[in-house]
Design an enzyme around this catalytic site. Structure first.
Site, PDB file in Angstrom:
ATOM      1  N   LEU A  64       0.830  -1.208   0.000  1.00  0.00           N
ATOM      2  CA  LEU A  64       0.000   0.000   0.000  1.00  0.00           C
ATOM      3  C   LEU A  64       0.864   1.257   0.000  1.00  0.00           C
ATOM      4  O   LEU A  64       2.047   1.208   0.344  1.00  0.00           O
ATOM      5  CB  LEU A  64      -0.918  -0.040   1.220  1.00  0.00           C
ATOM      6  N   LYS A 170      15.293  -0.696   5.295  1.00  0.00           N
ATOM      7  CA  LYS A 170      15.004  -0.051   4.026  1.00  0.00           C
ATOM      8  C   LYS A 170      15.238   1.459   4.100  1.00  0.00           C
ATOM      9  O   LYS A 170      15.840   2.036   3.196  1.00  0.00           O
ATOM     10  CB  LYS A 170      13.572  -0.324   3.572  1.00  0.00           C
TER      11      LYS A 170
END
Lengths: 296, 296, 296, 296
Positions: A64, A170
Site C-alpha cells: 500500500l 530499508k
C-alpha cells in the site's frame, strides 16, 4: 495456502501475478477497477473490500502507498484483523515508518496472528521478474514461513531482525542511497567541468574508494552504466518523488528517536527542489541536473 | 634509469624504498633529517637540495604536502627544471589542485621535459606494500614510460587523461568518498538508534543499493568491516585532516570553474568541525561521532 | 595632506572623486585607461604606476579586487612601500583576507609606516554619495588620523580593533548576511506558496524575531522593500558573485583557524549554483529564484 | 463575554491569568492538576473536560501542545464544537500546522461558529506580562472581535490573513529565526576565533547588513545582548526543542506544497543534534556550542 493480497497497483499487481503463476490461490482487493481487471484476468479472485478477501485466507500480503492505508486495512472498519483466524500470517510489503507496523503487530499478537514487515527493493522490474529483495522484520520462528510465502516473488529474502527491522533497514539503505547518488552527481559534474572524460572518471571511481551502487549501476551521467535511467532521459527508474517519500520516512523516524541526519536533511530538500521544478516522475539520478548549466 | 625522489616523508619514504628494493638507483632529498636517515639506510643517496638530486637523474618523482611545495621544487630557486635534460620525465604524486601541475607541465614542455601528475590512493599501507593505485594524467605517448617507473610502487596504474586528469580524478573520487562516508555514518547511527542490529543492517546495505566502499570496506560502525579503523579506535587510517585537505581542493577547483558542490560544501565543514573537536588525526570514518550521544 | 589613491574602479573612482570634491590633492593610478580618464577629468593627477603616485604622497589609499593585487601594490616590483617616507599612513579598503593585510602591515611597521585595513559597506551608491561605512582595523593611536582621511568618503567610520579586525568584521558580517538573505528567501517563498499575502508576511516578520536587514531593507520578494533590487529585476545591487567572493574569504579564513561554518559552507555553494545558472551579476537577493518554480 | 480556556500550561496558565485580572469570567480545563490548582487560585472556574468548560462560554481559547490535541479538543469525544452555540468564537493559540486549523474551521463554519488561529510569540515572559504578539488568521469581519478578546493578553495583535495565515506567518518567521540564529552563531564564533573582540564585532554587525533579532536582542555570544539567555547559561529562553518543533512544522508544511527548504532542512538537523547532545531545554541560541571547541 490461501493468500489475500491487498493493494494490486504497479508493484502489488505484478507481485500477485507471480503468486498466481506459482499456482497459488489469491484473493485480492484494490480500490482501482483497472487494477482489479488485470488481477482477475490473471486468475485472481476479486472482492469488494479487504475484509472479504481476508476471510478466505490464512496469509495476507499488503502492498500500500502509505502508513494510513496500512492502518486502515489492518485495523479500520473493514480491517482484516477482525476476520483472520488465530495462526494466520500477515506480511506488509509497503514502505512505511517502523513504528506503525510494530503497533499493528502488537494488536495482531493479542489475537495470535503474526504480522511482519517485508518492504522490497528492486522496483517494478523486479516485481515483474520475481526478483525482488525482501527485507523482513519478524520473530525468528516465523521467518521460514515468511520465506516460503515470498519465494515466488523474490530472489533475495533477508531476515533483518524483529518486527519493524525490515522498514528500518530499508529507510537506512535508501537514506544512504539518496545521499550517495547526489554525491556521485556532484563528483561527475565537477570532473566533467574540469575537463576529464566522464568514462575515464567513472572508471577510476569504480575501481577506487568512491565506488558505490550509484556510480557503478546507476551512474547519473548518461552513457556510463548500461541500462541506467540516465541513458534514457531518466525515465523508467526510481521516481524522485518516491525517493523523497523514503527520505521523509527516514527523517520522521530519526526525529522520533532524536537522531540528527545532517546530510539527509539537506538532500531531502534537494530532491524536493527537483520535484518542484517538474521532475518528480524522473529517476532520482536526475538530481545531476542541479549541477549542470541550464540549456539555452 | 636514474631516479630523483623529492619528498621522503610518510608516503614518499616508503615509495622510494620500493624503488630501491627493485634495484634502482635513487637520488633523494627531504628537509627532514630523520627522513633522510631512513632513506640512506635503505640504500638511497641523499643531497642537499632538490636540484642536486635531479642533476644525476633522468626521472624525477615528487611527493610533497601542497601546491606551494610542488611549485618551489619544480620552478623555485633550487628547482629541478633548471637542471634537467631534454627528454627527462617528471612525475608528481602529491595531491594538489589540477591547475598547478598543468602550469608546471607547460613550463616543462618548453624545455622538452614531460611532466605528469600521478596522485595515489592506498595510504601508507599501500605505499609500504607497493600496492598503491596511481591516477595518471599525461599525454598518451608518455603513459607507457610512466607505467614502467611506477610499477615497483603500485599495483594499479590508471591512465585518466591529459596532464591534470589524475588530480581531477582523485579529488572527484575523494569528494564522493567524503560524502558517502558521512552518509553511511548517518544511516548506521540511525539504524542502531531505531533498534536494528548493526551487523544485520550492514548486511542489507552491502547487498543492496546503499552499498559503497564506506559501507563495505571501511564501515564507520566498529566491528563491521574487518581491519577497518573503526575497530581500532579510528587509528591508522586516512586522517580526517587529510580528507579535509582533499575536500578543500575539490571546492577550490569547483570554485575556479563555477561549479557548485552542495553536499561537498557542507561535508567539508562537518569534517572541519570534527577536527576542531580534536579528531584531526583519527580516520575520517570517525565522523560517526557526530551522530552519537556524547559519552557520560 | 597628499593622498595617493591606487585602484580607481567602480568603487575607488567614486571614492577618489569625493576626496577631490573636498579640495584634496589626489595622485592616482589604475590599469584601466577609462578609469584614469574619469579621474583626471575630476581633477586627479595620474601616474604610470603605483610607486610614482605614492612618491608624492604621505597617505596611500588602496581599493583593489583581491589579495594578490594588494600584495603587488604594497610589496611588488613597483610597490609603494619602497618609496613611502617614515610616518606615512596606508589604508587598504579592499575586501581581502585578514592575514594578508596583517603581513603587509608588519612589513610597513619596520619602516615606520602605519598600514591599516578599512573595508567598506554601502556599495557603489554609498561610494558616490560619500556615505560608506568603513570598518577600520588599526592601532588605537592611529584611528583619529584614519578617521580624518576617510571622512569625506563615509558617514560611519567604526574602529573594529587591531590591524585585520576590519576585514574580520566585514567577512563575519557578510557571512551572516549571505545566510540570512537565503533564509528570508526560503521563508518568503514558503509563505507565498502556503497562501499568505507576501506583504502581510513581511509585516509580521519585520515586527517579530525573524526581522533582519534582508527582510526589512532588501527583501528578496519584489515590492516589499522600497528601492530594493527585487523591485527592478535584481539589478544594481550587491552582485551575487561579490557575495560569493566574500563567502569564499570567510570560509578560507575559517579553514585557517580550523573553524567550521556549516551554514556558510552550504550557502556559498547555493550562490555558486546561482552564478552557474547565469545570475552572477544580479543582486544576491535573486537567490529566491531557487525557491520558485521555473517559469514556463 | 464568557470565556472557556482549554490548556492551562506554562503559556496558557499565564494567559488565562491576564484574562482573570481584566475582570473576565474564565471557565478552564487542563489535564494537569497542578495547572488547575493555579488557575482556580487565580479565580478561574475549573471543569472536568473541555466540553463542560465550553458549555458556559461564547468564546473558546485553546493553547495546546500539538495538532492532535487541538483536533481532540475541537472535534473529539468531549470536543467543544458539539456544545457551542451558533455565533460563538474560537481562537486557537497553539502552534500547529496551518492545514489542521483550516480543517477544523471548516467544520465550525457549518455550525455558524467562527474559528481562527492566533499563535503567539513572546514566550512565557510575554505571556506573564500580557505583552504577547498574536498572529491572527481570520476572516476580516471577525478580526475586531478577536482583537477585543486577545487585548488583555497581548500588546501586538496582527491580522495576517484568512484562517491558517497566523500559523503560516509564525512558521515562516521561526524558520528565518532558526536559520539566522545559527548564522549569527557561526559569524560570532568565527570572529572570536580570528581575534576580533566579540563586543566590537557585534557592534559592527548591528549597525550593518548582518543585523537581525538574533544579533541584536538575543546574541548567542554571552554578554552581548542585555538579558539574553546567553548571559545566564542559556536558561529561561526559547527551548531548543520548541525551535525544533517549529522547524518541523515548517518542513512538514513545505513538503505538503512541494516547497524546498534547503537551509531549513539542514538547520532542523543541527538543532536535532543539539538536542541529542543533551541541550533540548536550553535556549536555541546555545547552537553556538557546535562552533566552539569542547571544554577540557
Amino acid at each position: 495456502m490461501n493468500i489475500a493480497f491487498i493493494g494490486l497497483g504497479n508493484m502489488g499487481g505484478k507481485m500477485a501475478h507471480n503468486l498466481l503463476n506459482a499456482g497459488l490461490t489469491v484473493h485480492g482487493f484494490d480500490l482501482s477497477e483497472v487494477a482489479i481487471a488485470h488481477f482477475t484476468e490473471a486468475g485472481g479472485i476479486a472482492y469488494a473490500n479487504p475484509q472479504a478477501a481476508a476471510e478466505r485466507a490464512d496469509v495476507v500480503i499488503t502492498m500500500l502507498p502509505a502508513a494510513k492505508h496500512v492502518k486502515e486495512v489492518y485495523l479500520g472498519e473493514n480491517g482484516v484483523l477482525a476476520v483472520l483466524k488465530t495462526g494466520s500470517l500477515c506480511i506488509d510489503s509497503s514502505t512505511i515508518d517502523p513504528q506503525t507496523i510494530k503497533d499493528i503487530a502488537a494488536v495482531g499478537a493479542k489475537q495470535g496472528i503474526q504480522i511482519c514487515d517485508a518492504p522490497v527493493s528492486g522496483g517494478t522490474i523486479g516485481a515483474q521478474a520475481g526478483t525482488l529483495t525482501f527485507m523482513v522484520g519478524t520473530q525468528s520462528n516465523a521467518f521460514e514461513r515468511v520465506q516460503s510465502v515470498l519465494k515466488p516473488m523474490g530472489k533475495n529474502i533477508v531476515h533483518c531482525g524483529e518486527v519493524g527491522a525490515g522498514q528500518i533497514a530499508k529507510i537506512c539503505n535508501n537514506l544512504i542511497l539518496g545521499i550517495s547518488m547526489a554525491a556521485v552527481a556532484e563528483g561527475m559534474a565537477l570532473g566533467a567541468k574540469l575537463g576529464i572524460d566522464p568514462q575515464a572518471l567513472a572508471g577510476v571511481i569504480n575501481s577506487s574508494s568512491g565506488r558505490c551502487w550509484s556510480s557503478e549501476i546507476c551512474n547519473p551521467w548518461p552513457g556510463i552504466s548500461a541500462n541506467a535511467p540516465a541513458g534514457r532521459g531518466y525515465s523508467d527508474g526510481f521516481a524522485t518523488q518516491l525517493m523523497l517519500k523514503d527520505l521523509g520516512l527516514a527523517i520522521e523516524a530519526a526525529g522520533q528517536v532524536k537522531q540528527p541526519l545532517l546530510l539527509g536533511g539537506l538532500v531531502q530538500q534537494l530532491y524536493q527542489q527537483l520535484c518542484m521544478q517538474g521532475n518528480a516522475q524522473l529517476d532520482f539520478s536526475s538530481i545531476i541536473q542541479q549541477y549542470l548549466p541550464k540549456e539555452a
